[in-house]
Design a protein around this motif. Structure first.
Motif, PDB file in Angstrom:
ATOM      1  N   ARG A  45      -5.121  -0.726  -2.488  1.00 31.04           N
ATOM      2  CA  ARG A  45      -6.183  -1.570  -3.060  1.00 31.04           C
ATOM      3  C   ARG A  45      -6.842  -2.372  -1.949  1.00 31.04           C
ATOM      4  O   ARG A  45      -6.243  -2.577  -0.897  1.00 31.04           O
ATOM      5  CB  ARG A  45      -5.588  -2.548  -4.094  1.00 31.04           C
ATOM      6  N   HIS A  46      -8.079  -2.814  -2.215  1.00 31.67           N
ATOM      7  CA  HIS A  46      -8.780  -3.686  -1.258  1.00 31.67           C
ATOM      8  C   HIS A  46      -9.002  -5.039  -1.942  1.00 31.67           C
ATOM      9  O   HIS A  46      -9.471  -5.075  -3.085  1.00 31.67           O
ATOM     10  CB  HIS A  46     -10.129  -3.068  -0.854  1.00 31.67           C
ATOM     11  N   PRO A  47      -8.688  -6.131  -1.234  1.00 27.05           N
ATOM     12  CA  PRO A  47      -8.772  -7.447  -1.890  1.00 27.05           C
ATOM     13  C   PRO A  47     -10.152  -7.791  -2.436  1.00 27.05           C
ATOM     14  O   PRO A  47     -10.264  -8.543  -3.414  1.00 27.05           O
ATOM     15  CB  PRO A  47      -8.374  -8.433  -0.775  1.00 27.05           C
ATOM     16  N   ASN A  48     -11.227  -7.240  -1.823  1.00 27.41           N
ATOM     17  CA  ASN A  48     -12.575  -7.586  -2.299  1.00 27.41           C
ATOM     18  C   ASN A  48     -13.194  -6.519  -3.196  1.00 27.41           C
ATOM     19  O   ASN A  48     -14.383  -6.597  -3.523  1.00 27.41           O
ATOM     20  CB  ASN A  48     -13.500  -7.856  -1.106  1.00 27.41           C
ATOM     21  N   LEU A  49     -12.393  -5.536  -3.584  1.00 26.86           N
ATOM     22  CA  LEU A  49     -12.891  -4.503  -4.504  1.00 26.86           C
ATOM     23  C   LEU A  49     -11.923  -4.390  -5.685  1.00 26.86           C
ATOM     24  O   LEU A  49     -11.206  -3.395  -5.830  1.00 26.86           O
ATOM     25  CB  LEU A  49     -13.031  -3.159  -3.771  1.00 26.86           C
ATOM     26  N   PRO A  50     -11.889  -5.418  -6.524  1.00 26.17           N
ATOM     27  CA  PRO A  50     -10.913  -5.431  -7.614  1.00 26.17           C
ATOM     28  C   PRO A  50     -11.119  -4.249  -8.559  1.00 26.17           C
ATOM     29  O   PRO A  50     -12.252  -3.855  -8.831  1.00 26.17           O
ATOM     30  CB  PRO A  50     -11.173  -6.763  -8.328  1.00 26.17           C
ATOM     31  N   GLY A  51     -10.002  -3.684  -9.005  1.00 25.13           N
ATOM     32  CA  GLY A  51     -10.090  -2.586  -9.973  1.00 25.13           C
ATOM     33  C   GLY A  51     -10.186  -1.227  -9.319  1.00 25.13           C
ATOM     34  O   GLY A  51     -10.051  -0.201  -9.983  1.00 25.13           O
ATOM     35  N   MET A  52     -10.417  -1.186  -7.998  1.00 28.05           N
ATOM     36  CA  MET A  52     -10.528   0.120  -7.331  1.00 28.05           C
ATOM     37  C   MET A  52      -9.168   0.533  -6.778  1.00 28.05           C
ATOM     38  O   MET A  52      -8.481  -0.259  -6.153  1.00 28.05           O
ATOM     39  CB  MET A  52     -11.515   0.021  -6.168  1.00 28.05           C
ATOM     40  N   GLU A  53      -8.808   1.784  -7.018  1.00 33.72           N
ATOM     41  CA  GLU A  53      -7.552   2.292  -6.461  1.00 33.72           C
ATOM     42  C   GLU A  53      -7.867   3.402  -5.457  1.00 33.72           C
ATOM     43  O   GLU A  53      -8.705   4.265  -5.720  1.00 33.72           O
ATOM     44  CB  GLU A  53      -6.647   2.821  -7.580  1.00 33.72           C
ATOM     45  N   LEU A  54      -7.203   3.342  -4.313  1.00 41.24           N
ATOM     46  CA  LEU A  54      -7.458   4.346  -3.273  1.00 41.24           C
ATOM     47  C   LEU A  54      -6.576   5.564  -3.492  1.00 41.24           C
ATOM     48  O   LEU A  54      -5.381   5.416  -3.799  1.00 41.24           O
ATOM     49  CB  LEU A  54      -7.170   3.742  -1.895  1.00 41.24           C
ATOM     50  N   PRO A  55      -7.127   6.773  -3.314  1.00 38.87           N
ATOM     51  CA  PRO A  55      -6.311   7.981  -3.466  1.00 38.87           C
ATOM     52  C   PRO A  55      -5.124   7.948  -2.500  1.00 38.87           C
ATOM     53  O   PRO A  55      -5.278   7.516  -1.349  1.00 38.87           O
ATOM     54  CB  PRO A  55      -7.275   9.112  -3.094  1.00 38.87           C
ATOM     55  N   ALA A  56      -3.978   8.401  -2.967  1.00 38.57           N
ATOM     56  CA  ALA A  56      -2.762   8.359  -2.134  1.00 38.57           C
ATOM     57  C   ALA A  56      -2.913   9.230  -0.889  1.00 38.57           C
ATOM     58  O   ALA A  56      -2.252   8.992   0.122  1.00 38.57           O
ATOM     59  CB  ALA A  56      -1.568   8.812  -2.971  1.00 38.57           C
ATOM     60  N   ALA A  57      -3.797  10.229  -0.957  1.00 40.90           N
ATOM     61  CA  ALA A  57      -3.907  11.181   0.158  1.00 40.90           C
ATOM     62  C   ALA A  57      -4.655  10.628   1.367  1.00 40.90           C
ATOM     63  O   ALA A  57      -4.783  11.314   2.373  1.00 40.90           O
ATOM     64  CB  ALA A  57      -4.607  12.439  -0.342  1.00 40.90           C
ATOM     65  N   MET A  58      -5.160   9.417   1.318  1.00 40.98           N
ATOM     66  CA  MET A  58      -5.901   8.881   2.472  1.00 40.98           C
ATOM     67  C   MET A  58      -4.947   8.526   3.613  1.00 40.98           C
ATOM     68  O   MET A  58      -3.808   8.163   3.392  1.00 40.98           O
ATOM     69  CB  MET A  58      -6.691   7.630   2.060  1.00 40.98           C
ATOM     70  N   HIS A  59      -5.463   8.639   4.858  1.00 44.93           N
ATOM     71  CA  HIS A  59      -4.645   8.322   6.042  1.00 44.93           C
ATOM     72  C   HIS A  59      -5.177   7.056   6.703  1.00 44.93           C
ATOM     73  O   HIS A  59      -6.354   6.726   6.573  1.00 44.93           O
ATOM     74  CB  HIS A  59      -4.698   9.474   7.051  1.00 44.93           C
ATOM     75  N   TYR A  60      -4.315   6.414   7.481  1.00 44.77           N
ATOM     76  CA  TYR A  60      -4.686   5.166   8.153  1.00 44.77           C
ATOM     77  C   TYR A  60      -4.158   5.202   9.578  1.00 44.77           C
ATOM     78  O   TYR A  60      -3.043   5.679   9.813  1.00 44.77           O
ATOM     79  CB  TYR A  60      -4.071   3.967   7.408  1.00 44.77           C
ATOM     80  N   THR A  61      -4.964   4.703  10.526  1.00 43.92           N
ATOM     81  CA  THR A  61      -4.475   4.642  11.900  1.00 43.92           C
ATOM     82  C   THR A  61      -5.099   3.449  12.634  1.00 43.92           C
ATOM     83  O   THR A  61      -6.247   3.083  12.378  1.00 43.92           O
ATOM     84  CB  THR A  61      -4.793   5.941  12.677  1.00 43.92           C
TER      85      THR A  61
END
Ligand SMILES: NC(=O)c1ccc[n+]([C@@H]2O[C@H](COP(=O)([O-])OP(=O)(O)OC[C@H]3O[C@@H](n4cnc5c(N)ncnc54)[C@H](O)[C@@H]3O)[C@@H](O)[C@H]2O)c1
Length: 332
Positions: A45-61
């Protein structure tokens, strides 16, 4: 599968990352702030985008070299003050001919370059060339995060590059047009934020819809005058990144520039307004460059100059707006 790295984990970067990932793209998010990556990857989730859920398949680096390697598209979504430093950090790792998309909106004060031009400049210093497309229009992250219908324009003189971006970003709720006027497109995205400050100030002073409509329309006249003097196309300013973006920024409850202007109109200082808004207020960043461009190209931009006088503390808000009403009478 199309591989995309998104630079910046603010509201726009993450709203676009979710949109792309939810539509079958392989998305990796890079941020200069490792704590953000940890939070996004664990909470989705993003603190400034309430209600939005990010797909589990996303990557972060947090590793910029990794983010730049093996991607079909690199998407620059950091706020304008960080575009140059981010491009400089990324440049040595960006392959020759890389397709890059910029969504940050602004003009750099010192160089008067748009964000795409800054990216090209930093790449040139590293001995690279890329294909940089500006993606801009009336697009609040809060609505894109909820798949609400949105239209935007991919701008580049390189038609194939603009079309490639159009193809990758288009979804059933996100419609991408193309144009070949990148500079005009980016100028619209930057100057409209200054006009939104003016509208916010007018609303903060208690003025109404008539003032709002006048500022939007005459703001577009100023923007068009400047853009045409700079060699951009008149029709760009009637399009999504011109009038379209002015309408959304100057009327939406999501607009930070409008909000910041309202606070200033109600008597808060610029610093107080920035703190209360809490996220980047690009109109304040773009204002010095807009004023310098007006001077350089000898274009009258009375609304932009009124905002400058108010923010610099040279004129009280009410006097500055009333001075606009008292200018010599003109033909529309
Ligand atoms: N939010 C929108 O709806 C929207 C829509 C269209 C375009 N834009 C444009 O996109 C750009 C980003 O806007 P946003 O809404 O995501 O802003 P934001 O204020 O939400 O962005 C904050 C993010 O910037 C990044 N950041 C902070 N410090 C940094 C640093 N030193 N170096 C690199 N990155 C750093 C971090 O990832 C942070 O989360 C702006 O130019 C804005 O005008 C925003």
């Amino acid at each position: 599968m199309t591989k995309i790295a998104v630079f910046g984990a603010g509201t726009w970067g993450i709203a676009l990352a979710r949109l792309l990932a939810a539509n079958g793209r392989d998305v990796t998010v890079w941020s200069a702030i490792p704590a953000e990556l940890k939070s996004l990857s664990t909470t989705h989730r993003h603190p400034n985008l309430p209600g939005m859920e990010l797909p589990a398949a996303m990557h972060y680096t947090a590793d910029i070299a990794e983010a730049c390697t093996g991607r079909d598209i690199l998407l620059f979504a950091v706020p304008s003050p960080f575009v140059r430093a981010t491009a400089k950090k990324a440049a040595p790792h960006i392959p020759e001919g890389q397709l890059i998309v910029d969504v940050a909106k602004g003009v750099e004060d010192k160089t008067l370059m748009t964000m795409s031009e800054i990216i090209e400049d930093e790449l040139a210093k590293a001995g690279r060339k890329a294909r940089v497309v500006a993606l801009s229009g009336p697009t609040h992250a809060e609505e894109v995060a909820r798949d609400m219908p949105t239209a935007i324009v991919a701008a580049s003189a390189d038609e194939d590059a603009a079309k490639a971006v159009q193809k990758v970003f288009t979804t059933p709720t996100f419609r991408v047009y193309t144009n070949d006027d990148r500079r005009g497109t980016e100028l619209g995205g930057a100057v409209k934020n200054v006009i939104a400050l003016a509208v916010g100030i007018a609303l903060g002073l208690g003025y109404g819809d008539n003032a709002k409509a006048a500022l939007i329309t005459r703001g577009n006249a100023e923007l068009s005058r400047l853009g045409i003097a700079m060699g951009c196309k008149a029709e760009t300013f009637a399009g999504l990144s011109g009038m379209g973006d002015l309408i959304v920024t100057c009327t939406s409850m999501h607009s930070r520039n409008l909000h910041a202007g309202m606070l200033i109109g109600r008597g808060k200082s610029v610093e107080e307004a920035k703190t209360e808004v809490g996220q980047v207020v690009e109109g304040i960043n773009a204002l010095p460059a807009a004023c310098r461009l007006a001077k350089q190209y000898k274009v009258e931009m009375p609304i932009v100059q009124a905002v400058e006088a108010i923010l610099d503390g040279k004129l009280e808000a009410r006097s500055a707006l009333m001075a606009l009403m008292g200018r010599s009478l003109k033909r529309e």
